[in-house]
Design a protein around this motif. Structure first.
Motif, PDB file in Angstrom:
ATOM      1  N   THR A  34       0.657 -21.721  27.935  1.00  0.00           N
ATOM      2  CA  THR A  34      -0.437 -21.860  28.885  1.00  0.00           C
ATOM      3  C   THR A  34      -1.744 -21.646  28.137  1.00  0.00           C
ATOM      4  O   THR A  34      -1.887 -20.678  27.394  1.00  0.00           O
ATOM      5  CB  THR A  34      -0.309 -20.836  30.018  1.00  0.00           C
ATOM      6  N   LEU A  54       2.902 -13.979  33.093  1.00  0.00           N
ATOM      7  CA  LEU A  54       1.543 -14.482  32.957  1.00  0.00           C
ATOM      8  C   LEU A  54       0.665 -14.043  34.119  1.00  0.00           C
ATOM      9  O   LEU A  54      -0.518 -13.739  33.938  1.00  0.00           O
ATOM     10  CB  LEU A  54       1.561 -16.006  32.852  1.00  0.00           C
ATOM     11  N   GLU A  58      -2.972 -12.456  33.337  1.00  0.00           N
ATOM     12  CA  GLU A  58      -4.131 -13.344  33.493  1.00  0.00           C
ATOM     13  C   GLU A  58      -5.439 -12.596  33.748  1.00  0.00           C
ATOM     14  O   GLU A  58      -6.466 -12.935  33.130  1.00  0.00           O
ATOM     15  CB  GLU A  58      -3.875 -14.368  34.595  1.00  0.00           C
ATOM     16  N   PHE A  75      -1.082 -18.698  25.516  1.00  0.00           N
ATOM     17  CA  PHE A  75      -0.149 -17.673  25.977  1.00  0.00           C
ATOM     18  C   PHE A  75       1.233 -18.301  26.134  1.00  0.00           C
ATOM     19  O   PHE A  75       1.408 -19.248  26.893  1.00  0.00           O
ATOM     20  CB  PHE A  75      -0.624 -17.096  27.311  1.00  0.00           C
ATOM     21  N   GLU A  77       5.235 -17.534  27.031  1.00  0.00           N
ATOM     22  CA  GLU A  77       6.031 -16.537  27.738  1.00  0.00           C
ATOM     23  C   GLU A  77       7.516 -16.678  27.405  1.00  0.00           C
ATOM     24  O   GLU A  77       8.058 -17.790  27.358  1.00  0.00           O
ATOM     25  CB  GLU A  77       5.815 -16.687  29.246  1.00  0.00           C
TER      26      GLU A  77
END
Length: 368
Positions: A34, A54, A58, A75, A77
């Protein structure tokens, strides 16, 4: 200079015995990255690889970018075991998996650091971290997350809500028809955080843990890889009780309107501190270090308590959580210290035996 050491596997079927299964070193696939674009002309990219939801991270990422608007953040995960395997493989090859690693399985990060895969950080922020949340300047805990029972309020009457680990075991033993197939917990063969929490439960009280494990088996406990999956089933009414859930994730659901109750166990409450580490070969170590320092800073901790993980280091509970108003002041908090003791959790033979005993008890007790 690398420090000397001090001292995984997909299943075809959920209930296969685990004794004969080796730990897999094959890398599983991370989710797609992301991207958080820079909010000003881009000057650098920070790559964060995390076994952390996330949605929780965030608010912290966006606040970090408010301080450093020229930074784009990628990012990625993972589940805990996959992140550990990928980071270890990168380290063995003299490479890094991104610029920062975040994981709820802090034992994985300690093992990586012990194998020479971490880059040390010394700053006012790291110096201010609690001693139990800072190992050798390599791995840092940046959250305070109680481990709790979660229940569906519509399905569990007030008189059945367990307040201790022993009460949960007795509830499942005394009301097998009501709670058969209605309790969810981690599959510790797949979940690093699940294994860590079960291991520390057993260390806290062997007798109670054995009794609870037997009760879970007799109740045909549902096991899943992740907190989010169990919370999904609790919220949908397919499960009644979740055991060893991370309070931060459960509280986020409650804030969003889920009719769930959260209980701090009154006999003892394990506390996890989610770990952060800059890999030894991080290509943008300066950016990674700034991000770790931000997470540990007073500003980062306030954003975390208010918007991300909801529980502060003082142990005070947010509104609506059942149990002591402060698990620190009442003495029931049991922080999982980030340190060499976690290397025992990663010892392969001890891990194999523990998982074997866990699986055998659940399998045997689940058989009519």
């Amino acid at each position: 200079m690398k420090r000397r050491p001090l001292l995984r596997h997909r299943l075809a079927a959920l209930w296969l015995p685990v004794l004969a299964l080796p730990f897999s070193t094959a890398l599983a696939h991370a989710q797609e990255a992301t991207t958080f674009p820079a909010t000003a002309p881009e000057a650098e990219v920070l790559s964060v690889h995390a076994a952390t939801d996330l949605s929780a991270m965030e608010p912290l990422i966006r606040d970090f970018q408010a301080l450093f608007p020229n930074t784009r953040i990628e990012f990625v995960e993972y589940v805990t075991n996959d992140l550990s395997a990928a980071a270890a493989a990168a380290c063995r090859g003299g490479k890094a998996l991104g610029d920062v690693l975040l994981s709820s399985s802090v034992d994985h990060l300690v093992k990586l650091a012990n194998d020479g895969c971490a880059r040390g950080i010394a700053s006012p922020e790291t110096a201010a971290a609690p001693r139990w949340a800072n190992w050798r300047g390599d791995v840092f805990g940046f959250t305070f997350e109680p481990v709790v029972f979660v229940y569906n309020r519509a399905k569990v009457p007030a008189g059945d809500v367990p307040k201790t680990h022993l009460e949960l075991a007795d509830l499942l033993r005394l009301k097998p028809e009501t709670y058969a197939g209605q309790v969810g917990t981690y599959d510790i063969r797949l979940s690093g955080i699940g294994f860590l929490l079960a291991f520390y439960d057993a260390q806290e009280t062997t007798t109670t843990f054995g009794r609870l494990l037997e009760s879970l088996g007799r109740a045909h406990a549902v096991i899943r890889c992740c907190t989010s999956q169990i919370l999904d089933e609790l919220e949908a009414g397919r499960l009644s009780i979740g055991y060893n859930m991370l309070a931060s994730y459960a509280y986020a659901r409650v804030r969003a309107g889920a009719d769930l109750g959260i209980v701090m166990p009154a006999d003892y409450t394990l506390v996890l501190s989610r770990g952060a580490m800059v890999p030894a070969h991080a290509p943008r170590a300066d950016a990674g270090t700034r991000f770790v320092n931000y997470l540990l800073s007073a500003r980062g901790q306030e954003v975390s308590r208010r918007e991300a993980f909801f529980f502060g280091a003082g142990g005070e509970m947010p509104p609506g959580v059942e149990g002591a108003s402060s698990i620190v002041r009442t003495g029931i908090a049991r922080p999982i210290a980030i340190g060499p003791a976690l290397l025992a959790v990663q010892d392969h033979e001890r891990r194999r035996r523990f998982i074997s005993d866990w699986g055998r008890t659940l399998v045997e007790m689940s058989t009519p």
